[in-house]
Design an enzyme around this catalytic site. Structure first.
Site, PDB file in Angstrom:
ATOM      1  CG  HIS A 195      43.798  51.950  38.909  1.00  0.00           C
ATOM      2  ND1 HIS A 195      43.545  51.661  40.245  1.00  0.00           N
ATOM      3  CD2 HIS A 195      44.398  50.402  38.803  1.00  0.00           C
ATOM      4  CE1 HIS A 195      43.954  50.648  40.959  1.00  0.00           C
ATOM      5  NE2 HIS A 195      44.160  49.636  40.175  1.00  0.00           N
ATOM      6  CB  SER A 254      46.579  43.006  45.466  1.00  0.00           C
ATOM      7  OG  SER A 254      45.775  44.067  44.585  1.00  0.00           O
ATOM      8  NE  ARG A 282      49.319  48.073  40.900  1.00  0.00           N
ATOM      9  CZ  ARG A 282      48.805  47.379  39.989  1.00  0.00           C
ATOM     10  NH1 ARG A 282      47.633  47.224  39.040  1.00  0.00           N
ATOM     11  NH2 ARG A 282      50.130  46.565  39.109  1.00  0.00           N
ATOM     12  CG  ASN A 326      38.410  42.802  40.915  1.00  0.00           C
ATOM     13  OD1 ASN A 326      39.455  43.939  40.501  1.00  0.00           O
ATOM     14  ND2 ASN A 326      39.429  42.025  41.355  1.00  0.00           N
ATOM     15  CG  ASP A 380      30.504  58.780  33.831  1.00  0.00           C
ATOM     16  OD1 ASP A 380      30.618  59.515  34.928  1.00  0.00           O
ATOM     17  OD2 ASP A 380      30.405  59.958  32.784  1.00  0.00           O
ATOM     18  CB  ALA A 415      44.060  47.827  34.668  1.00  0.00           C
TER      19      ALA A 415
HETATM   20  C1  DQA Z   1      43.043  44.695  41.119  1.00  0.00           C
HETATM   21  C2  DQA Z   1      44.423  45.745  41.477  1.00  0.00           C
HETATM   22  C3  DQA Z   1      44.170  46.410  40.117  1.00  0.00           C
HETATM   23  O1  DQA Z   1      44.662  47.562  40.363  1.00  0.00           O
HETATM   24  C4  DQA Z   1      44.697  45.067  38.562  1.00  0.00           C
HETATM   25  O2  DQA Z   1      45.420  46.551  38.060  1.00  0.00           O
HETATM   26  C5  DQA Z   1      44.062  44.749  38.381  1.00  0.00           C
HETATM   27  C6  DQA Z   1      43.267  43.528  39.590  1.00  0.00           C
HETATM   28  C7  DQA Z   1      42.811  43.472  42.545  1.00  0.00           C
HETATM   29  O3  DQA Z   1      41.756  42.634  42.095  1.00  0.00           O
HETATM   30  O4  DQA Z   1      44.141  43.328  42.811  1.00  0.00           O
HETATM   31  O5  DQA Z   1      44.156  44.290  37.296  1.00  0.00           O
HETATM   32  O6  DQA Z   1      41.729  44.893  40.680  1.00  0.00           O
END
Ligand code: DQA
Length: 146
Positions: free
Chosen positions: A83, A105, A114, A77, A90, A80
């Protein structure tokens, strides 16, 4: 425990403060509870996992290099960094074992910035929008691949 290699579950910035973020988007678990959930899910699937979190791009890149050298499957995960981090992309592109991108999310249902993931193109697949279950679903998918 199955004989397969340890799966690294890597988490990016601000996920350590999950319980302080918008609970309508991220739910109410704190990161320790999320980690427990991942361990419980992995145990039920007979998978060996290690869960890590960092706010540092440098550290995450180092972990991806470690995963590449150790041929560890990765569930990532990138938070941010998803993005915009071409450096993480890489590093992820060099992984010899499967990579699954996860999100709590559904980034595609949120702000426009996002909607772009620079990671998805080097992952086997992406799972998002199911809260902590995104990780459990990723473990199920990973089990099929390894
Ligand atoms: C996230 C979604 C990202 O856009 C966000 O910056 C996060 C969490 C998620 O787990 O939903 O920090 O990766």
């Amino acid at each position: 425990m199955s004989g397969s290699r340890k799966i690294l579950v890597l988490n990016g910035p601000n996920l350590d403060r999950l319980d302080l973020r918008d609970s309508l988007i991220y739910g109410s678990m704190n990161f320790a509870q999320l980690t427990d959930f991942i361990f419980t899910s992995a145990k039920a699937l007979d998978l060996n996992v290690e869960v890590r979190q960092s706010n540092s791009e440098v550290e995450i890149i180092g972990w991806l290099h470690e995963a590449a050298d150790g041929e560890n499957p990765v569930i990532l995960n990138p938070a941010a960094f998803t993005h915009y981090s071409y450096a993480i992309r890489d590093a992820a592109a060099m992984l010899p074992s499967p990579l699954i991108e996860v999100h709590l999310s559904n980034p595609l249902a949120r702000e426009e910035f996002r909607h772009t993931s620079v990671i998805s193109g080097v992952a086997q697949g992406t799972i998002g929008g199911f809260g902590p279950d995104s990780y459990r679903l990723a473990l199920i998918a990973m089990k099929e691949m390894i």
